[in-house]
Design an enzyme around this catalytic site. Structure first.
Site, mmCIF file in Angstrom:
data_model
loop_
_atom_site.group_PDB
_atom_site.id
_atom_site.type_symbol
_atom_site.label_atom_id
_atom_site.label_comp_id
_atom_site.label_asym_id
_atom_site.label_seq_id
_atom_site.Cartn_x
_atom_site.Cartn_y
_atom_site.Cartn_z
ATOM 1 N N SER A 1 8.656 -5.821 -11.228
ATOM 2 C CA SER A 1 7.774 -4.646 -11.139
ATOM 3 C C SER A 1 8.364 -3.523 -10.290
ATOM 4 O O SER A 1 7.700 -2.990 -9.395
ATOM 5 C CB SER A 1 6.395 -5.055 -10.592
ATOM 6 O OG SER A 1 5.800 -6.000 -11.425
ATOM 7 N N ARG B 1 -13.061 -5.434 -7.581
ATOM 8 C CA ARG B 1 -11.620 -5.510 -7.277
ATOM 9 C C ARG B 1 -11.327 -5.156 -5.823
ATOM 10 O O ARG B 1 -10.428 -5.715 -5.201
ATOM 11 C CB ARG B 1 -10.840 -4.568 -8.209
ATOM 12 C CG ARG B 1 -10.829 -4.985 -9.659
ATOM 13 C CD ARG B 1 -10.045 -3.983 -10.511
ATOM 14 N NE ARG B 1 -8.682 -3.820 -10.036
ATOM 15 C CZ ARG B 1 -7.686 -4.668 -10.315
ATOM 16 N NH1 ARG B 1 -7.897 -5.711 -11.080
ATOM 17 N NH2 ARG B 1 -6.473 -4.449 -9.851
ATOM 18 N N GLU C 1 16.962 -15.199 -3.245
ATOM 19 C CA GLU C 1 16.319 -16.337 -3.886
ATOM 20 C C GLU C 1 14.905 -15.904 -4.280
ATOM 21 O O GLU C 1 14.221 -15.223 -3.502
ATOM 22 C CB GLU C 1 16.251 -17.532 -2.917
ATOM 23 C CG GLU C 1 17.611 -18.075 -2.548
ATOM 24 C CD GLU C 1 18.394 -18.598 -3.759
ATOM 25 O OE1 GLU C 1 17.784 -19.186 -4.664
ATOM 26 O OE2 GLU C 1 19.627 -18.383 -3.802
ATOM 27 N N LEU D 1 9.653 -8.937 15.145
ATOM 28 C CA LEU D 1 9.558 -8.859 13.685
ATOM 29 C C LEU D 1 9.445 -7.410 13.207
ATOM 30 O O LEU D 1 8.662 -6.631 13.758
ATOM 31 C CB LEU D 1 8.303 -9.625 13.233
ATOM 32 C CG LEU D 1 7.965 -9.522 11.746
ATOM 33 C CD1 LEU D 1 8.879 -10.422 10.915
ATOM 34 C CD2 LEU D 1 6.507 -9.883 11.482
ATOM 35 N N GLU E 1 3.901 3.252 -9.470
ATOM 36 C CA GLU E 1 3.142 3.133 -10.725
ATOM 37 C C GLU E 1 1.643 2.892 -10.467
ATOM 38 O O GLU E 1 0.828 3.041 -11.375
ATOM 39 C CB GLU E 1 3.701 1.969 -11.571
ATOM 40 C CG GLU E 1 5.040 2.265 -12.226
ATOM 41 C CD GLU E 1 6.200 2.354 -11.238
ATOM 42 O OE1 GLU E 1 6.222 1.568 -10.265
ATOM 43 O OE2 GLU E 1 7.071 3.232 -11.417
ATOM 44 N N ASP F 1 0.469 -10.068 -5.224
ATOM 45 C CA ASP F 1 -0.212 -9.804 -6.495
ATOM 46 C C ASP F 1 -1.407 -10.744 -6.673
ATOM 47 O O ASP F 1 -1.408 -11.866 -6.159
ATOM 48 C CB ASP F 1 0.799 -10.003 -7.640
ATOM 49 C CG ASP F 1 0.336 -9.350 -8.921
ATOM 50 O OD1 ASP F 1 -0.677 -8.631 -8.897
ATOM 51 O OD2 ASP F 1 0.987 -9.571 -9.952
ATOM 52 N N ARG G 1 -3.884 3.683 -11.654
ATOM 53 C CA ARG G 1 -5.174 2.975 -11.552
ATOM 54 C C ARG G 1 -6.329 3.967 -11.382
ATOM 55 O O ARG G 1 -6.107 5.126 -11.011
ATOM 56 C CB ARG G 1 -5.127 2.016 -10.360
ATOM 57 C CG ARG G 1 -4.101 0.941 -10.591
ATOM 58 C CD ARG G 1 -4.123 -0.110 -9.523
ATOM 59 N NE ARG G 1 -3.143 -1.126 -9.863
ATOM 60 C CZ ARG G 1 -3.185 -2.392 -9.488
ATOM 61 N NH1 ARG G 1 -4.169 -2.811 -8.711
ATOM 62 N NH2 ARG G 1 -2.263 -3.241 -9.860
ATOM 63 N N HIS H 1 -8.785 -6.572 -2.688
ATOM 64 C CA HIS H 1 -7.809 -5.844 -1.861
ATOM 65 C C HIS H 1 -8.134 -6.019 -0.376
ATOM 66 O O HIS H 1 -7.239 -6.153 0.459
ATOM 67 C CB HIS H 1 -7.797 -4.360 -2.231
ATOM 68 C CG HIS H 1 -7.302 -4.114 -3.617
ATOM 69 N ND1 HIS H 1 -6.167 -4.713 -4.119
ATOM 70 C CD2 HIS H 1 -7.788 -3.346 -4.633
ATOM 71 C CE1 HIS H 1 -5.975 -4.319 -5.376
ATOM 72 N NE2 HIS H 1 -6.950 -3.490 -5.706
HETATM 73 C C1 FPP Z 1 -1.642 -6.209 -6.642
HETATM 74 O O1 FPP Z 1 -2.775 -6.933 -7.037
HETATM 75 C C2 FPP Z 1 -1.889 -5.672 -5.342
HETATM 76 C C3 FPP Z 1 -1.853 -4.360 -5.001
HETATM 77 C C4 FPP Z 1 -1.503 -3.302 -5.956
HETATM 78 C C5 FPP Z 1 -2.193 -3.915 -3.657
HETATM 79 C C6 FPP Z 1 -1.661 -4.784 -2.596
HETATM 80 C C7 FPP Z 1 -2.295 -4.448 -1.330
HETATM 81 C C8 FPP Z 1 -2.711 -5.360 -0.435
HETATM 82 C C9 FPP Z 1 -2.512 -6.805 -0.608
HETATM 83 C C10 FPP Z 1 -3.315 -4.950 0.838
HETATM 84 C C11 FPP Z 1 -2.355 -4.109 1.595
HETATM 85 C C12 FPP Z 1 -2.649 -4.093 2.982
HETATM 86 C C13 FPP Z 1 -2.095 -3.251 3.846
HETATM 87 C C14 FPP Z 1 -2.329 -3.453 5.259
HETATM 88 C C15 FPP Z 1 -1.275 -2.118 3.431
HETATM 89 P P1 FPP Z 1 -3.577 -6.446 -8.291
HETATM 90 O O2 FPP Z 1 -4.645 -5.539 -7.858
HETATM 91 O O3 FPP Z 1 -2.646 -5.880 -9.308
HETATM 92 O O4 FPP Z 1 -4.182 -7.789 -8.805
HETATM 93 P P2 FPP Z 1 -4.437 -8.171 -10.325
HETATM 94 O O5 FPP Z 1 -3.086 -8.217 -10.985
HETATM 95 O O6 FPP Z 1 -5.054 -9.524 -10.224
HETATM 96 O O7 FPP Z 1 -5.350 -7.147 -10.907
#
Ligand code: FPP
Length: 254
Positions: free
Chosen positions: A210, A47, A221, A145, A81, A34, A85, A51
């Site tokens: 979430s 944003r 944990e 892994l 959910e 997050d 967005r 990502h």
């Molecule tokens: C939450 O941060 C993050 C997500 C909803 C997307 C997570 C995805 C990645 C980290 C990349 C995934 C990579 C692969 C290879 C699948 P947010 O956007 O809600 O952040 P915020 O709360 O600060 O707005």
């Protein structure tokens, strides 16, 4: 083989004097990644840049987990959910698995990593699903892994599906009500065959689940950090593991 990956990232940051006990590394680590958006906002970036940077953190932490001998790494990449967005952001997020695998699949194969996915495939764009399925097929026999992407995943939906399956089996006379136990339920979840996470990490300072693995996290944990996912490093990962190793897990016993 993994050395090739290590070489790219430099030497392990594990400091002498701060050892991680090799016999007590969590077998399964799950992460709620997050803070991508806030990381980008703090830098005056869109944003999507957050990502994109988050994708690099996925690589970093996959390597870190592999180095330590973690067996399963489950990453929450897109929740049921997240469709709420804006479309442009959803489209961008949907392209990330394909982008990541285009760049990293060969390395993952070379390093014996097995790719898995849990979530509802039906609603995903075909380019997302075909990239993930190709990775799953090509790494199916790997024994290292397990890198498990939670993609279009939601715990409530997962449990509802399992309950419906159980009800159908009862209705058909294939299962007796008295035989419904935790294993029957667990076997019908998307994590069937995987051990429950030993450790859950959530970045960015939010203190909630979430809708993530709510059955499977019953005795995990929990470790939270204020660090945003794009800046989450191997050092932070080690902090989490060391904290895990200081905890006494009692599973409700004494
Ligand atoms: C939450 O941060 C993050 C997500 C909803 C997307 C997570 C995805 C990645 C980290 C990349 C995934 C990579 C692969 C290879 C699948 P947010 O956007 O809600 O952040 P915020 O709360 O600060 O707005």
């Amino acid at each position: 083989m993994i050395e090739r990956l290590w070489a790219k990232l430099g030497k392990s940051s594990l400091q002498p004097g701060e050892p991680i006990a090799p016999h007590n590394v969590p077998e399964h680590v799950a992460i709620i990644m997050d803070g991508n958006g806030r990381w980008a906002k703090d830098r005056g970036l869109p944003r999507m840049a957050g990502h994109h940077s988050g994708m690099k953190a996925v690589k970093r932490i996959t390597i870190a987990a592999d180095r330590l001998g973690v067996k399963y790494l489950t990453l929450y990449a897109f929740s049921t959910e997240n469709w709420k967005r804006p479309k442009a952001e959803v489209d961008f997020l949907m392209k990330l698995p394909q982008q990541f695998l285009e760049i990293e699949l060969d390395e993952l194969i070379a390093n014996n990593v097995q790719v898995r996915m849990m979530g509802h495939k039906e609603d995903l764009p075909s380019y997302t699903i075909s990239a993930v399925e190709e990775a799953i097929v090509k790494t199916a026999d790997n024994t290292g892994l397990v890198l498990n992407f939670a993609l279009n995943y939601g715990s409530r939906m997962e449990m509802l599906e399992a309950v419906k399956e159980i009800a159908t089996e009862v209705k058909r006379g294939q299962l007796a009500i008295e035989d419904i136990d935790e294993k029957v339920m667990a076997d019908r979840l998307l994590t069937s065959g995987l051990p429950d996470p030993d450790l859950l990490i959530r970045t960015s300072g939010e203190l909630r689940l979430s809708n993530f693995m709510m059955w499977q996290l019953a005795y995990s944990e929990l470790w939270f950090t204020d660090v945003y996912w794009p800046e989450f490093t191997e050092e932070h990962f080690h902090e989490a593991i060391k904290e895990y190793q200081r905890r006494a897990r009692r599973y409700g016993g004494l």
